[in-house]
Design a protein around this motif. Structure first.
Motif, PDB file in Angstrom:
ATOM      1  N   VAL A  41       0.846  -1.190   0.000  1.00  0.00           N
ATOM      2  CA  VAL A  41       0.000   0.000   0.000  1.00  0.00           C
ATOM      3  C   VAL A  41       0.886   1.247   0.000  1.00  0.00           C
ATOM      4  O   VAL A  41       2.104   1.163   0.199  1.00  0.00           O
TER       5      VAL A  41
ATOM      6  N   ASN B 298     -11.277  -0.754  -9.537  1.00  0.00           N
ATOM      7  CA  ASN B 298     -10.515  -1.766 -10.272  1.00  0.00           C
ATOM      8  C   ASN B 298      -9.028  -1.456 -10.336  1.00  0.00           C
ATOM      9  O   ASN B 298      -8.211  -2.358 -10.518  1.00  0.00           O
ATOM     10  N   THR B 299      -8.664  -0.193 -10.217  1.00  0.00           N
ATOM     11  CA  THR B 299      -7.242   0.150 -10.251  1.00  0.00           C
ATOM     12  C   THR B 299      -6.721   0.551  -8.870  1.00  0.00           C
ATOM     13  O   THR B 299      -5.590   0.987  -8.732  1.00  0.00           O
ATOM     14  N   ASN B 300      -7.554   0.391  -7.861  1.00  0.00           N
ATOM     15  CA  ASN B 300      -7.133   0.674  -6.476  1.00  0.00           C
ATOM     16  C   ASN B 300      -7.546  -0.505  -5.601  1.00  0.00           C
ATOM     17  O   ASN B 300      -8.429  -0.398  -4.762  1.00  0.00           O
TER      18      ASN B 300
ATOM     19  N   GLN C 255      -0.192   1.753 -13.752  1.00  0.00           N
ATOM     20  CA  GLN C 255      -0.950   2.042 -12.535  1.00  0.00           C
ATOM     21  C   GLN C 255      -0.154   3.037 -11.706  1.00  0.00           C
ATOM     22  O   GLN C 255       1.071   3.132 -11.840  1.00  0.00           O
TER      23      GLN C 255
ATOM     24  N   GLU D 112      -6.373  -2.209  -3.075  1.00  0.00           N
ATOM     25  CA  GLU D 112      -6.342  -2.185  -1.611  1.00  0.00           C
ATOM     26  C   GLU D 112      -7.217  -1.056  -1.070  1.00  0.00           C
ATOM     27  O   GLU D 112      -7.132  -0.679   0.095  1.00  0.00           O
TER      28      GLU D 112
ATOM     29  N   LEU E 224      -5.812  -4.128 -12.898  1.00  0.00           N
ATOM     30  CA  LEU E 224      -4.638  -4.814 -12.385  1.00  0.00           C
ATOM     31  C   LEU E 224      -4.597  -6.207 -12.997  1.00  0.00           C
ATOM     32  O   LEU E 224      -5.584  -6.945 -12.947  1.00  0.00           O
TER      33      LEU E 224
ATOM     34  N   ILE F   3      -8.940 -11.611  -4.504  1.00  0.00           N
ATOM     35  CA  ILE F   3      -8.065 -10.453  -4.297  1.00  0.00           C
ATOM     36  C   ILE F   3      -8.889  -9.168  -4.199  1.00  0.00           C
ATOM     37  O   ILE F   3      -8.570  -8.266  -3.421  1.00  0.00           O
TER      38      ILE F   3
ATOM     39  N   SER G 149      -8.949  -8.067   0.059  1.00  0.00           N
ATOM     40  CA  SER G 149      -7.585  -7.553   0.079  1.00  0.00           C
ATOM     41  C   SER G 149      -7.245  -6.966   1.441  1.00  0.00           C
ATOM     42  O   SER G 149      -8.053  -6.303   2.076  1.00  0.00           O
ATOM     43  N   TRP G 150      -6.029  -7.244   1.871  1.00  0.00           N
ATOM     44  CA  TRP G 150      -5.559  -6.758   3.176  1.00  0.00           C
ATOM     45  C   TRP G 150      -4.052  -6.584   3.108  1.00  0.00           C
ATOM     46  O   TRP G 150      -3.397  -7.418   2.507  1.00  0.00           O
ATOM     47  N   PRO G 151      -3.438  -5.574   3.673  1.00  0.00           N
ATOM     48  CA  PRO G 151      -4.056  -4.465   4.409  1.00  0.00           C
ATOM     49  C   PRO G 151      -4.750  -3.477   3.467  1.00  0.00           C
ATOM     50  O   PRO G 151      -4.595  -3.581   2.249  1.00  0.00           O
ATOM     51  N   VAL G 152      -5.484  -2.540   4.044  1.00  0.00           N
ATOM     52  CA  VAL G 152      -6.121  -1.531   3.206  1.00  0.00           C
ATOM     53  C   VAL G 152      -5.175  -0.345   3.029  1.00  0.00           C
ATOM     54  O   VAL G 152      -4.371  -0.031   3.903  1.00  0.00           O
ATOM     55  N   ASN G 153      -5.308   0.284   1.889  1.00  0.00           N
ATOM     56  CA  ASN G 153      -4.471   1.447   1.574  1.00  0.00           C
ATOM     57  C   ASN G 153      -5.176   2.700   2.099  1.00  0.00           C
ATOM     58  O   ASN G 153      -5.905   3.377   1.378  1.00  0.00           O
TER      59      ASN G 153
ATOM     60  N   PHE H  33      -3.132   6.359  -5.750  1.00  0.00           N
ATOM     61  CA  PHE H  33      -4.070   7.446  -5.964  1.00  0.00           C
ATOM     62  C   PHE H  33      -3.384   8.779  -5.667  1.00  0.00           C
ATOM     63  O   PHE H  33      -2.733   8.937  -4.635  1.00  0.00           O
TER      64      PHE H  33
ATOM     65  N   SER I 190      -4.593   5.973   0.204  1.00  0.00           N
ATOM     66  CA  SER I 190      -5.393   6.108  -1.026  1.00  0.00           C
ATOM     67  C   SER I 190      -6.856   6.397  -0.697  1.00  0.00           C
ATOM     68  O   SER I 190      -7.484   7.261  -1.319  1.00  0.00           O
TER      69      SER I 190
END
Lengths: 461, 366
Positions: free
Chosen positions: A80, B144-146, A149, B148, A118, B116, B120-124, A152, B127
């Motif tokens: 992340v 779809n492009t983020n 990619q 986490e 992804l 996935i 998903s883990w951990p979370v971002n 953000f 972001s």
């Protein structure tokens, strides 16, 4: 001598008494595949389910076993945006967020259903010329890999776009096979792209058995080289030589679609930094650190410890190789014979041996990867028109075939070749050109039965 | 000596004969074999009544979560509580489904890899916070492009907040948009997963039911499908003991507790995750699901080794009990009830070792 003949006769009688279908076996001179069942030597696992690529080598012990388990956990970690309490270091620009996202179940990526989601497909890029140490010449402002990619708030280098071209091949029995070929371009680049860029799609490959491939002695690989085709069989075979940033010297290339990586460690380190944007001791600078979208502004490099990188490399080196299946089937054995007769074996070398290695489980093994680890001209159909060290656009490293028949059960698809264009093994074979053109033509001429036998053999691996 | 060699030769020939003939009887059991019928009954029941039913529940609960998110109103705590409860309810079948995480859930198919995207883990959090403070449209394309920044744990972060104390009046309009988008994305994937298995849709369940049939492309033998099920259960036990519990209990410096590695930390619900993981194992082993009592792996094991079967059933129950008796939340227990957590870890480890050891050995010889 007479006794031996006598024994042979008795054996023959016993063998031929087994079943009606196998009556012809002893007269056909089919290859005996029994020793090839142990595809990974003592690292072989007898598994034919979705975990066939994901098991530790059964002979791995002690610290190797423990480090494998640690590497296994790390292989699954998603990264992340830094700073973060857990797994910070993603990006700024990247292709995916974890090892396992591309190498799902330690296996092969499918051709992406949505190209800029992804996925396990990425594009390498370069401009004409050669950079230091003979490596591809980076695209100014982009490097040698296009990260589509970004975390953000940052901008990806570019987005991918492709067009499919369709051609047909007709086999001798009248079967028409439709072949698709993706041609890639870049859109929405963060700065203007030079006009002379060369792109090469690469899809994630299975990661088991890599320790064995790394442990093949260099001389054994080089002995198979025939750069000038001196034996005049139409097949050359050429080693790639690539820069090894760990050893700081040029080394024989073994890994990657163009054999452009010298070791599993370098391959993993490159994947961390280029695919995920995670810096490490081999590559301590962010990919795109000199780009407006590449630097995270943090003084946190390397973003993973050396123990993590080393464990992930060891993990890949000590994953078991799945055993070959159906090796006593007459159909499979006939297919193996055809595999020899139409010269597939000339590049897909069945048997290899590892030399002594510090990792005991992969040391001194006889195994069956079906690769010579050499570059071969595969023709214009497969060419990416992009040099990679000594490999020209049409030269690709012979892919190992071990485990290929398990792709469907492990990964739920049968997409093959460097960009995943082939939707099954038949299509993959029909894309073979160049040095493999003759073998391909012979494949096309096979009767339906012989073709099915050949496919049964390949699927038994 | 020569005679001995001759005898040896004949013996060898016999052995070769046996070896070259016997795989046929091992792998392709004749249709009259009663065992084959039992295997088929077990695979059919587990496919239809355990796996498909668990995924059906997951799709229903995920859809209820989506509906609850659609009703979310800033300042209305009842609507936020409804989302929290729906989230917890959707976790139950999802965590149970981890014991059969093979096939479509881990296939890079038309909608990417479901597992996935869902878990998903951990979370971002960086972001997520940037997305919240931006004016970007929060839709599937963004998620779809983020990766986490979507799925269960992103919803958990948005709904409970870092400290688990978020109230409806803390919600922003961007929070609500984000929660709706992620819940809808989760529900879509849950329904897709169910449809992959559903007989009337993509019918993945047929691969289990028809394992070993001549036209089977996934499981060419029933044994292969049965080992898939056993690997799924032992793999889950391994993850519970050696990752989920171990990381939080001993994942800090010096082998101390590390609450950052507690997976469902915002909702403080990891204990339920762990228990449901084990119940998922139990469901596959027994062939049971939510009151349904069908044939499971137990029916194959007890035909051969009833004592071993009894031990496994006892050990799985014991592990579930050991998780349930951990006092308070998992997050507090890793500090305040470490012995109970370590005991649960050991009990799960025993389950893992039995399933991956004696049970797999036994079933590998079918």
């Amino acid at each position: 001598m007479k006794k031996n003949v006598f024994l042979l006769v008795i054996t023959t009688l016993f063998l031929s008494s087994c079943s009606k279908n196998e009556d012809n076996e002893v007269y056909e001179d089919l290859p005996n595949l029994s020793e090839r069942q142990l595809a990974g030597g003592a690292t072989t696992i007898f598994s034919d389910n979705s975990n066939a690529f994901s098991t530790v080598a059964p002979n791995a012990t002690g610290t190797d076993f423990a480090n494998h388990a640690f590497g296994d956990a790390q292989f699954e970690q998603a990264f992340v945006t830094a700073p973060a309490t857990v797994n910070g270091g993603l990006g700024n620009i990247f292709n995916n967020t974890s090892c396992v996202s591309c190498h799902v179940k330690d296996g092969r990526s499918a051709f992406p259903s949505t190209i800029n989601n992804l996925s396990g497909l990425l594009l390498r890029g370069s401009v004409p010329g050669v950079s230091i140490n003979g490596s591809p010449n980076p695209i100014p402002g982009f490097g040698t890999q296009i990260q589509n990619q970004a975390v953000f708030g940052s901008v990806p280098e570019a987005r991918y776009q492709y067009n499919l071209t369709i051609t047909n091949e007709t086999l001798a029995d009248g079967t028409v096979v439709s072949l698709r070929k993706p041609v890639f371009t870049l859109v929405d680049s963060y700065i203007a792209l030079p006009s002379n860029i060369m792109l090469s799609p690469r899809i994630a490959t299975p990661v088991f058995g890599l320790g064995l491939l790394e442990a093949i002695s260099e001389v054994n690989i080089l002995l198979k080289q025939d750069i000038n085709d001196s034996d005049n069989d139409g097949i050359s075979g050429k080693a790639n030589y690539v820069w090894d940033p760990v050893l700081n010297q040029t080394k024989l290339g073994r890994f990657g679609w163009k054999a452009n990586s010298s070791s599993v460690l370098v391959q993993c380190a490159g994947a961390y930094v280029e695919d995920m944007g995670v810096t490490n001791y081999v590559f301590p600078n962010e990919t795109g650190f000199d780009q407006s979208n590449g630097q995270d502004g943090l003084n946190d490099d390397p973003e993973i410890s050396s123990s993590i990188l080393n464990a992930v490399a060891l993990y890949c080196k000590t994953l078991a190789v799945p055993a070959a299946r159906n090796i006593t089937s007459i159909e499979v054995r006939r297919g193996a014979k055809t595999f020899e007769e139409i010269s597939c074996v000339k590049c897909h070398t069945p048997k290899q041996q590892s030399s002594f290695n510090a990792i005991a489980s992969i040391s001194n093994q006889t195994f069956y990867p079906y690769t010579d680890l050499l570059l071969h001209d595969m023709g214009t159909g497969l060419s990416d028109y992009r040099p990679d060290y000594l490999a020209n656009g049409s030269e690709w490293k012979t892919r190992p075939l071990w485990g290929i028949g398990l792709t469907q059960i492990v990964n739920g698809h049968t997409n093959f070749l460097h960009d995943g264009r082939a939707r099954n093994i038949t299509e993959a074979i029909l894309w073979h050109g160049g040095e493999a053109q003759n073998s391909k033509e012979k494949f096309k001429q096979l009767s339906t039965q012989k073709r099915n036998e050949l496919l049964a053999f390949i699927n038994s691996l | 000596m020569k005679i001995d060699i001759l005898k040896l030769g004949i013996l060898t020939a016999f052995v070769i004969t046996i070896l070259s003939c016997s795989p046929n009887t091992d792998d392709i059991v004749s249709p009259t074999d009663k065992n084959l019928e039992v295997y088929k009954a077990v695979l059919t029941n587990i496919g239809n009544n355990v796996i498909s039913e668990t995924l059906k529940d997951f799709s229903l609960k995920a859809n209820e979560l989506k509906l609850a998110s659609d009703n979310l109103i800033i300042g209305n705590n009842a609507t936020l509580t409804a989302v929290k409860n729906a989230w917890l309810a959707a976790r139950v079948p999802w965590e149970k489904s981890e014991s059969f995480a093979f096939g479509p859930v881990l296939t890079d198919g038309a909608i990417g890899v479901i597992d996935i995207a869902v878990d998903s883990w951990p979370v971002n959090t960086t972001s997520i916070n940037l997305i919240l403070s931006s004016s970007t449209v929060i839709n599937t394309a963004l998620l779809n492009t983020n990766n986490e920044a979507r799925g269960f744990h992103t919803i958990e972060y948005l709904v409970w907040g870092t400290l688990g104390t978020k109230t409806a009046s803390d919600l922003t309009s961007r929070d609500v948009l984000y929660i709706k988008a992620t819940c809808a994305d989760l529900a879509f994937r849950a329904i897709s997963l169910y449809n992959y298995w559903l007989e009337s849709q993509d019918n993945y369940v047929a691969n289990l039911i028809n394992a070993g049939q001549p036209n089977s492309t996934i499981y060419t033998t029933q044994k292969s499908a049965i080992i898939e099920l056993i690997d799924g259960t032992s793999g889950t036990a391994d993850e519970v003991a050696n990752s989920k519990i171990e990381n939080a209990l001993n994942g800090g410096a010096g082998g101390t507790a590390n609450p950052d590695l507690d997976e469902s930390q915002y909702s403080q619900s990891s204990k339920f995750d762990l228990a449901n993981n084990l119940i998922g194992i139990q469901n596959i082993y027994l062939g049971d699901y939510n009151g349904w009592d069908g044939k499971g792996l137990t029916d194959i094991v007890k035909m051969r080794k009833p004592d071993l079967d009894a031990i496994v059933r006892f050990k799985i129950s014991e592990a579930i009990d050991a998780i349930n008796v951990i006092s308070g939340t998992f997050a507090s227990a890793i500090f305040n009830d470490r012995l109970a957590v370590a005991n649960a870890q050991n009990k799960v480890l025993e389950v893992q070792q039995l399933l991956d050891g004696d049970i797999k050995d036994l079933l590998s010889k079918l």
